[in-house]
Design an enzyme around this catalytic site. Sequence first.
Site, PDB file in Angstrom:
ATOM      1  N   GLY A 197      64.702  30.848 -16.998  1.00  0.00           N
ATOM      2  CA  GLY A 197      63.931  29.922 -17.801  1.00  0.00           C
ATOM      3  C   GLY A 197      62.481  29.911 -17.359  1.00  0.00           C
ATOM      4  N   ARG A 239      58.102  30.394 -18.007  1.00  0.00           N
ATOM      5  CA  ARG A 239      57.111  31.247 -18.637  1.00  0.00           C
ATOM      6  C   ARG A 239      56.678  32.337 -17.654  1.00  0.00           C
ATOM      7  NH1 ARG A 239      54.427  26.236 -22.049  1.00  0.00           N
ATOM      8  NH2 ARG A 239      53.368  27.790 -23.318  1.00  0.00           N
ATOM      9  N   ALA A 272      56.914  27.272  -7.248  1.00  0.00           N
ATOM     10  CA  ALA A 272      57.414  27.423  -8.615  1.00  0.00           C
ATOM     11  C   ALA A 272      58.940  27.384  -8.598  1.00  0.00           C
ATOM     12  CB  ALA A 272      56.929  28.732  -9.234  1.00  0.00           C
ATOM     13  N   ILE A 273      59.510  26.889  -9.693  1.00  0.00           N
ATOM     14  CA  ILE A 273      60.965  26.810  -9.858  1.00  0.00           C
ATOM     15  C   ILE A 273      61.329  27.516 -11.158  1.00  0.00           C
ATOM     16  CG2 ILE A 273      62.971  25.294 -10.069  1.00  0.00           C
ATOM     17  CD1 ILE A 273      61.590  24.876  -7.422  1.00  0.00           C
ATOM     18  N   GLY A 274      62.347  28.350 -11.112  1.00  0.00           N
ATOM     19  CA  GLY A 274      62.843  28.990 -12.327  1.00  0.00           C
ATOM     20  C   GLY A 274      64.285  29.405 -12.107  1.00  0.00           C
ATOM     21  N   CYS A 318      53.076  29.525 -15.334  1.00  0.00           N
ATOM     22  CA  CYS A 318      54.053  28.601 -15.912  1.00  0.00           C
ATOM     23  C   CYS A 318      53.507  27.873 -17.135  1.00  0.00           C
ATOM     24  CB  CYS A 318      54.542  27.597 -14.874  1.00  0.00           C
ATOM     25  SG  CYS A 318      55.328  28.386 -13.446  1.00  0.00           S
TER      26      CYS A 318
END
Length: 224
Positions: free
Chosen positions: A80, A82, A151-153, A182
């Site tokens: 998930g 960008r 950052a988290i994804g 993001c």
Amino acid sequence: MQADPISLLPDTIEWRRETAQVPYRAALEEMERRNAAIAEGTARELVWLLEHPPVYTAGTSAAAAELLDPRFEVVEAGRGGRYTYHGPGQRIGYVLLDLRTRARDVRGFVHAIEGWVIDTLGSFGVEAWRAEGRIGIWTRDIDGTEAKIGAIGVRIRRWVTMHGFSVNLSPDLSHFTGIVPCGIDEFGVTSLARLGLAVSAEEWDTALLAQAPAFLAKLDTPCP
């Protein structure tokens, strides 16, 4: 002699730390294989700490206009989110856990990862937080403004997780200018080095693993 923090963690999870850079595509292929094996019950869960050569990765919501200067390889990540940047001086944590044995709560899983990173940053004296409506981990930059430091994804397939988080220890921050990180262009990006802290990958990993039991405990309770 101080014990290796991995020896104190549950052996139902493989805790893997890399000292050499791992190309992003190779890591993605390994995650895909491991995710399937965990779902089939033929492999242990995995927490994998590593670093990539410079690369831009595109999440499922990436917009072409946010790729400003593709000076590095661009890879579709399948997670998930960008566009984001990974490169030397940034520590990556890929978290492959089976939520079928824990709370089946996607929001709770993301919240727990955020808390894990925030608590680890706190162990170095860095106050960090979540920001409503903005993905990632935020802190106060040297000019007093808010800036992203992590950052988290994630991706969850058959209730087994993939991807995870990144934290900026000492990357070349100019590399982030090739994208809108993001999808957020009104805030900057910072690092522990920019904040005046010299933290090695080994020191980061040790601090992170010390916080791992609290992180795992949160996964047994759904997010309110």
